[in-house]
Design a protein around this motif. Sequence first.
Motif, short mmCIF file in Angstrom:
data_model
loop_
_atom_site.label_atom_id
_atom_site.label_comp_id
_atom_site.label_asym_id
_atom_site.label_seq_id
_atom_site.Cartn_x
_atom_site.Cartn_y
_atom_site.Cartn_z
N GLN A 58 -71.39 -31.43 69.95
CA GLN A 58 -71.17 -30.84 68.57
C GLN A 58 -70.18 -29.61 68.39
OE1 GLN A 58 -74.94 -28.76 67.68
NE2 GLN A 58 -74.59 -28.60 65.59
N ILE A 59 -70.20 -28.91 69.47
CA ILE A 59 -69.08 -27.85 69.40
C ILE A 59 -67.68 -28.34 69.19
CG2 ILE A 59 -67.96 -25.94 70.87
CD1 ILE A 59 -70.51 -25.25 71.92
N LEU A 60 -67.49 -29.43 70.04
CA LEU A 60 -66.35 -30.02 70.14
C LEU A 60 -65.82 -30.97 68.81
CD1 LEU A 60 -65.92 -31.27 73.84
CD2 LEU A 60 -64.87 -29.36 72.76
N MET A 61 -66.64 -31.49 68.49
CA MET A 61 -66.59 -32.30 67.05
C MET A 61 -66.41 -31.38 65.97
SD MET A 61 -66.56 -35.34 68.02
CE MET A 61 -66.71 -36.40 66.72
N ALA A 62 -67.06 -30.28 66.11
CA ALA A 62 -66.84 -29.50 64.66
C ALA A 62 -65.76 -28.42 64.77
CB ALA A 62 -68.21 -28.72 64.67
N SER A 63 -65.12 -28.41 65.92
CA SER A 63 -63.86 -27.65 66.19
C SER A 63 -62.71 -27.76 65.18
CB SER A 63 -63.59 -27.34 67.74
OG SER A 63 -62.95 -28.67 67.86
N ILE A 71 -63.58 -21.80 70.25
CA ILE A 71 -64.20 -22.77 71.13
C ILE A 71 -64.71 -22.27 72.55
CG2 ILE A 71 -63.78 -25.13 72.07
CD1 ILE A 71 -61.75 -25.61 69.88
N ALA A 72 -63.79 -21.64 73.10
CA ALA A 72 -64.05 -21.05 74.31
C ALA A 72 -65.32 -20.34 74.22
CB ALA A 72 -62.92 -20.22 74.99
N THR A 77 -71.26 -18.96 75.16
CA THR A 77 -72.54 -18.77 74.48
C THR A 77 -73.53 -19.80 75.00
OG1 THR A 77 -71.50 -17.59 72.84
CG2 THR A 77 -73.89 -18.13 72.55
N THR A 78 -73.04 -20.75 74.72
CA THR A 78 -73.92 -22.43 75.17
C THR A 78 -74.09 -22.17 76.48
OG1 THR A 78 -73.06 -23.57 73.30
CG2 THR A 78 -74.09 -24.74 75.17
#
Length: 91
Positions: A58-63, A71-72, A77-78
């Motif tokens: 989700q992080i990568l797709m929404a970036s 992103i980092a 945080t995750t």
Amino acid sequence: MCGFDVRILPKYRAGEGQFSQKDGVWKLQNQSTKEITAQAFLRVDDEGFKRFENRVRQILMASGSTTFTKIANKWNTTLIGLMTYYREAAV
């Protein structure tokens, strides 16, 4: 069980050797006699791994065109959240 798999090894199945003292292993003790009767082995279950993978996806797709630093930070945080929740099962 809340993202953990627990396997219990009773004393009589452990053999003659002592119980292992490793991370992610709890000694189970009889409350009245204080005798160690078993060991519980903890690990993260498959559903917990899938939740983490989906969060990273989700992080990568929404970036999109977001900077690497943002992103980092989300990744860190995750990862910190994962290690905080599963610290007992982490090896």
